[in-house]
Design an enzyme around this catalytic site. Structure first.
Site, PDB file in Angstrom:
ATOM      1  N   ILE A 122       0.688  -1.156   0.008  1.00 44.07           N
ATOM      2  CA  ILE A 122       0.004   0.021  -0.085  1.00 44.07           C
ATOM      3  C   ILE A 122       0.998   1.248  -0.150  1.00 44.07           C
ATOM      4  O   ILE A 122       1.702   1.341   0.813  1.00 44.07           O
ATOM      5  CB  ILE A 122      -0.872   0.004   1.369  1.00 44.07           C
ATOM      6  CG1 ILE A 122      -1.973  -1.493   1.111  1.00 44.07           C
ATOM      7  CG2 ILE A 122      -1.591   1.329   1.313  1.00 44.07           C
ATOM      8  CD1 ILE A 122      -2.463  -1.588   2.662  1.00 44.07           C
ATOM      9  N   LYS A 123       0.379   2.090  -0.781  1.00 44.01           N
ATOM     10  CA  LYS A 123       1.485   3.670  -0.906  1.00 44.01           C
ATOM     11  C   LYS A 123       0.503   4.505  -0.526  1.00 44.01           C
ATOM     12  O   LYS A 123      -0.725   4.934  -1.011  1.00 44.01           O
ATOM     13  CB  LYS A 123       1.782   3.679  -2.315  1.00 44.01           C
ATOM     14  CG  LYS A 123       2.584   5.103  -2.570  1.00 44.01           C
ATOM     15  CD  LYS A 123       2.970   5.464  -3.917  1.00 44.01           C
ATOM     16  CE  LYS A 123       3.648   6.874  -3.994  1.00 44.01           C
ATOM     17  NZ  LYS A 123       3.811   7.246  -5.232  1.00 44.01           N
ATOM     18  N   VAL A 124       0.631   5.165   0.717  1.00 42.23           N
ATOM     19  CA  VAL A 124      -0.127   6.480   0.896  1.00 42.23           C
ATOM     20  C   VAL A 124       0.648   7.628   1.126  1.00 42.23           C
ATOM     21  O   VAL A 124       2.021   7.468   1.325  1.00 42.23           O
ATOM     22  CB  VAL A 124      -0.938   6.085   2.281  1.00 42.23           C
ATOM     23  CG1 VAL A 124      -2.017   5.229   2.060  1.00 42.23           C
ATOM     24  CG2 VAL A 124      -0.114   5.644   3.367  1.00 42.23           C
TER      25      VAL A 124
END
Length: 308
Positions: free
Chosen positions: A205-207
């Site tokens: 996940i990239k945030v």
């Protein structure tokens, strides 16, 4: 490729996945100078699509050459390199086996109306397999008018990628008419974005790094009543990880717009201290001259290794 105890622990969180997807996730975790630590630094180069070539590469004209970027990632000892189809087709054969590749399957552009919060699908799972990639990458915009369509596109591509034994990386960037500009990186919103990405089945996940702003009124009441500590960046990273299945999903944080070196290092320390898995940063690396970029990436790796 040596599988460490830490990597085995991470792979155990994905127990419903097939051996192919887990092997490709392991390749990303076991490549480069951070191999086996559970930490990752990924170089993404999709900014030419998003912002245009001059805004992306004029600060360091070497970056107009597609091969510059994966070679920078290899020489810096990073975990993976991500880019859209055209650049991947130009470089994949030349770097085959040297670094895991992530094919970014959708992109936006800055020529469209700023009111459009959507991305076009520009690559396929078949392309990722043909080019020897370890993973696909995809962006969703939670909160946009098109977010449900983007989520449904991701669902289909993710299922196809997993069936083919690829790993799946999801960029989860809130934006839309109900969010203020500050709300796009608000604590409650970033944690929500990470949780949605985990619920959608992303392996990685990239945030964005969250601020201490709280955007949603109902969420703000809960944060204040439960006394959730969001006073420091490390604490905010810790809360994002908590939202990502209590830290049982790999979460990397965006480097964002170009900034000073000290700010980049402070971000890396906060991610490390908050239990995050690492950084995915592009412009803060490739817009610097090569020697400066390598020095910056070297120090970031050293921070994640606990040496600084």
């Amino acid at each position: 490729m040596k599988i460490t105890r830490r990597v085995r622990e991470i792979l155990s969180w994905y127990d419903s996945d097939n051996p192919g997807s887990k092997a490709n996730l392991a390749r990303m975790l076991c490549t480069g100078r951070l191999a086996g630590t559970g930490k990752m630094v990924i170089l993404p180069v999709d900014q030419g699509f998003e912002h245009g070539p001059a805004r992306s590469f004029a600060a360091n004209p070497a970056g107009y050459d597609p091969m510059y970027h994966p070679q920078l990632a290899i020489d810096a000892g990073l975990n993976a390199f991500a880019t859209p189809l055209g650049m991947m087709e130009r470089v994949a054969d030349r770097v085959a086996g040297q670094i895991p590749l992530i094919l970014k399957l959708n992109s936006a552009n800055s020529l469209s109306s700023p009111e459009v919060k959507d991305q076009a699908v520009t690559g396929t799972v078949e392309d990722a397999l043909r080019l020897g990639c370890s993973a696909i990458g995809f962006t969703i915009y939670p909160g946009s008018d098109d977010c449900y369509a983007m989520m449904e596109e991701f669902r289909e591509l993710s299922a196809e990628a997993k069936a083919a034994g690829l790993a799946v990386v999801l960029w989860s960037y809130p934006r839309g008419p109900e969010l203020s500009k500050d709300g796009e990186t608000a604590m409650d919103v970033c944690a929500y974005a990470a949780h949605m990405a985990a619920l959608m089945g992303a392996h990685v996940i990239k945030v964005k790094l969250p601020t201490d702003h709280l955007e949603q009124g109902d969420a703000k009441k809960v944060y204040e009543k439960q006394k959730v500590d969001i006073s420091t960046m490390a604490k905010r990273v810790e809360h994002v990880m908590q939202a990502a299945f209590n830290g049982q999903r790999v979460v990397v944080f965006s480097g964002g717009a170009a900034k000073g070196e000290d700010a980049v290092y402070d971000d890396a320390r906060a991610i490390r201290d908050g239990g995050g898995n690492g950084s995915i940063l592009g412009r803060n690396a490739f817009q610097r001259p090569r020697d400066e970029a390598l020095a910056l990436l070297d120090r970031i790796v050293r921070i994640y290794l606990g040496k600084e």
